[in-house]
Every structure is written in C-alpha cells, then in structure tokens.
Design a protein around this motif. Structure first.
Motif, short mmCIF file in Angstrom:
data_model
loop_
_atom_site.label_atom_id
_atom_site.label_comp_id
_atom_site.label_asym_id
_atom_site.label_seq_id
_atom_site.Cartn_x
_atom_site.Cartn_y
_atom_site.Cartn_z
N LEU A 1 0.82 -1.21 0.00
CA LEU A 1 0.00 0.00 0.00
C LEU A 1 0.86 1.26 0.00
CD1 LEU A 1 -2.85 -1.14 2.40
CD2 LEU A 1 -3.03 -0.73 -0.07
N TRP A 2 1.95 1.25 0.76
CA TRP A 2 2.83 2.41 0.79
C TRP A 2 3.44 2.65 -0.60
CZ3 TRP A 2 7.92 3.12 -0.49
CH2 TRP A 2 8.42 4.40 -0.24
N LEU A 3 3.97 1.59 -1.21
CA LEU A 3 4.61 1.74 -2.52
C LEU A 3 3.60 2.12 -3.59
CD1 LEU A 3 7.20 1.61 -4.16
CD2 LEU A 3 6.84 -0.87 -4.41
N PHE A 4 2.42 1.56 -3.51
CA PHE A 4 1.37 1.90 -4.47
C PHE A 4 1.02 3.38 -4.36
CE2 PHE A 4 -3.11 2.40 -5.59
CZ PHE A 4 -3.09 1.91 -6.88
N ARG A 5 0.79 3.86 -3.16
CA ARG A 5 0.44 5.27 -2.93
C ARG A 5 1.56 6.19 -3.38
NH1 ARG A 5 -1.89 9.58 -3.26
NH2 ARG A 5 -1.96 11.03 -1.53
N ARG A 6 2.78 5.81 -3.01
CA ARG A 6 3.94 6.63 -3.37
C ARG A 6 4.09 6.70 -4.89
NH1 ARG A 6 5.56 10.62 -1.04
NH2 ARG A 6 5.97 11.40 -3.08
N SER A 7 3.89 5.58 -5.58
CA SER A 7 4.00 5.54 -7.04
C SER A 7 2.98 6.48 -7.69
CB SER A 7 3.76 4.12 -7.56
OG SER A 7 4.72 3.23 -7.06
N HIS A 8 1.75 6.41 -7.22
CA HIS A 8 0.71 7.30 -7.77
C HIS A 8 1.04 8.76 -7.50
CE1 HIS A 8 -2.62 5.45 -9.78
NE2 HIS A 8 -2.70 4.49 -8.89
N LYS A 9 1.46 9.05 -6.28
CA LYS A 9 1.77 10.43 -5.92
C LYS A 9 2.92 10.98 -6.77
CE LYS A 9 2.26 13.34 -1.84
NZ LYS A 9 1.29 14.30 -2.28
N ASP A 10 3.95 10.16 -6.97
CA ASP A 10 5.10 10.61 -7.75
C ASP A 10 4.76 10.77 -9.24
OD1 ASP A 10 6.61 10.64 -5.45
OD2 ASP A 10 7.58 8.72 -5.83
N LEU A 11 3.88 9.92 -9.77
CA LEU A 11 3.49 10.03 -11.18
C LEU A 11 2.56 11.20 -11.44
CD1 LEU A 11 2.86 6.41 -12.49
CD2 LEU A 11 4.59 8.03 -13.24
N GLY A 12 1.68 11.48 -10.49
CA GLY A 12 0.72 12.57 -10.68
C GLY A 12 -0.12 12.39 -11.92
N LYS A 13 -0.16 13.41 -12.76
CA LYS A 13 -0.99 13.40 -13.97
C LYS A 13 -0.42 12.51 -15.08
CE LYS A 13 -2.93 17.94 -13.19
NZ LYS A 13 -3.12 19.29 -13.70
N ASN A 14 0.75 11.96 -14.90
CA ASN A 14 1.37 11.14 -15.92
C ASN A 14 0.90 9.69 -15.89
OD1 ASN A 14 3.31 13.16 -17.01
ND2 ASN A 14 4.02 13.11 -14.90
N TRP A 15 0.09 9.31 -14.91
CA TRP A 15 -0.35 7.92 -14.75
C TRP A 15 -1.52 7.58 -15.67
CZ3 TRP A 15 -5.06 5.87 -13.17
CH2 TRP A 15 -5.06 4.48 -13.00
N SER A 16 -1.52 6.33 -16.14
CA SER A 16 -2.70 5.77 -16.79
C SER A 16 -2.72 4.27 -16.52
CB SER A 16 -2.71 6.05 -18.30
OG SER A 16 -1.83 5.20 -18.96
N VAL A 17 -3.90 3.70 -16.56
CA VAL A 17 -4.03 2.27 -16.26
C VAL A 17 -3.57 1.42 -17.44
CG1 VAL A 17 -6.41 1.94 -17.03
CG2 VAL A 17 -5.54 0.60 -15.11
N THR A 18 -3.60 1.96 -18.64
CA THR A 18 -3.17 1.22 -19.82
C THR A 18 -1.94 1.87 -20.42
OG1 THR A 18 -4.66 2.51 -21.22
CG2 THR A 18 -5.52 0.44 -20.34
N LEU A 19 -1.46 1.33 -21.52
CA LEU A 19 -0.26 1.86 -22.16
C LEU A 19 -0.60 3.12 -22.95
CD1 LEU A 19 1.40 -1.46 -23.37
CD2 LEU A 19 2.00 -0.07 -21.39
N GLU A 20 -0.47 4.26 -22.28
CA GLU A 20 -0.78 5.55 -22.88
C GLU A 20 0.25 6.59 -22.44
OE1 GLU A 20 -5.61 5.65 -23.04
OE2 GLU A 20 -4.68 5.93 -21.07
N VAL A 21 0.49 7.53 -23.32
CA VAL A 21 1.28 8.71 -22.99
C VAL A 21 0.31 9.88 -23.03
CG1 VAL A 21 3.16 10.23 -23.71
CG2 VAL A 21 3.41 7.75 -23.94
N ARG A 22 0.30 10.67 -21.98
CA ARG A 22 -0.60 11.81 -21.87
C ARG A 22 -0.03 13.02 -22.60
NH1 ARG A 22 -5.05 9.36 -20.38
NH2 ARG A 22 -4.84 8.21 -18.45
N GLU A 23 -0.91 13.93 -23.00
CA GLU A 23 -0.44 15.21 -23.54
C GLU A 23 0.34 15.91 -22.43
OE1 GLU A 23 -3.57 17.56 -25.20
OE2 GLU A 23 -3.95 16.14 -26.81
#
Length: 193
Positions: free
Chosen positions: A88-110
């Motif tokens: 849970l810690w690593l999951f939360r930290r990963s999301h926080k560090d990625l911010g708006k760059n995260w997606s559930v599938t293979l995508e690159v955001r604008e």
C-alpha cells in the motif's frame, strides 16, 4: 485466524480502491497523446482483477469447497500484514510521484513528463513492484493455494507482457533521456533487478 486473514486482505483491498479512485478520475480528464492499448492488455487487466479480487472472494464464499486449503499460522499472518503495508505504501507513493502522468493502460498523456524522482529514482516500475507485493500479500493472507497464488500469477503475466512494451513506448517518447534513466535504475528491485 483464517477470518482475521481475510478481513485484513479485504481492508487492504478497500484501501487500495480508495487510493486508486482519485487517480482514475484524474486520468479520465487527461488527454491521451499516444495510445498503445491492445485487447491483450485489457485481457491481462481483467485477469489481474480476477486473480487479485475475485478469487479470494470466491474462496471465502467456499466456491472452491475447501480444495487446496492450507493452514494459517500467526507468523504467516504477520508477514502478510507487513507485505500488505509495504504494498500500500509503494502503491500510494507511485501514484503520488506520477501525478498526472499515470494511466491504467499503455498511454502517454499530452504534456507527459518523464518521472525520475521519488520512488522512480530507485526503480523504473514501482507500480508493478507494488502489485507484485500485493500478490505476495494475498498468497500469505489467503490460506488457499489456488486463491492465494492467483493474484501473483496474474500480476506476473501482466508484467511479463507489458513491461517491455511500456519501456519501448517510453523510449519512443523520451529517447536518450529514457535510456539514461534506464542505465541508472533497475526495473523492480533497487540495485538488484
């Protein structure tokens, strides 16, 4: 002991959902620049949901009829709880560090930026590492060989298929900057792999 194990697993699942929901909402608002999703990717995500969520519930509802049940001791319960906390810690930290760059599938955001700070300074795929920890947690907390290991098998399958495709997509997007990042970080375990 079995009841406590399942309750702990369920609490971790609910906590994970609470962490994931805001990221999913934020991701839906982001425009996609590159979309590399395939039916295989979607199928693997469904397989992960089945292995990490559905199988333990089916086990608890006794759908497996006691097939492949095993004992559950206090040491295993403690190890499962500790690995769950790490997940849970690593999951939360990963999301926080990625911010708006995260997606559930293979995508690159604008406007996507290469994230190399936080936990990403130590490993390139901390989100996958967190899911592998979730699989380990489930294997420890769900005292059934089939339902317990189902999540770990599903996550390994997802990682085996997506990791190289994800890295190729990042290399296409960020070029030499991504190559330099790969040269200084490991995939899943800091300094090892």
């Amino acid at each position: 002991m079995i009841r406590i194990s399942f309750i702990l697993w369920a609490l971790m699942l609910v906590t994970w959902c609470g962490m994931r929901y805001p990221a999913m909402r934020r991701a839906r608002r982001q425009k996609t620049a590159v979309d590399k999703r395939t039916p295989l990717d979607i199928s693997l995500l469904v397989f992960c949901t089945f292995g990490l969520v559905v199988m333990p519930v089916l086990w608890r509802l006794e759908v497996l009829g006691g097939l492949a049940d095993r004992g559950q001791g206090a040491v295993i319960l403690v190890l499962g709880t500790l690995s769950g906390i790490a997940f849970l810690w690593l999951f939360r930290r990963s999301h926080k560090d990625l911010g708006k760059n995260w997606s559930v599938t293979l995508e690159v955001r604008e406007g996507h930026q290469l994230v190399t700070g936080g936990v990403y300074a130590y490993v390139r795929h901390p989100m996958y590492a967190s899911f592998l920890l979730w699989g380990v947690t489930q294997a420890l907390l769900i005292p059934n060989w089939i339902a317990g290991l189902a999540g770990l098998v599903a996550v390994f399958a997802l990682y085996a298929v997506r990791q190289s495709r994800e890295e190729a997509m990042m290399r296409d997007t960020f070029g030499a900057e991504y190559d330099a990042y790969c040269a200084r970080t490991k995939r899943l375990v800091p300094g090892i792999f």
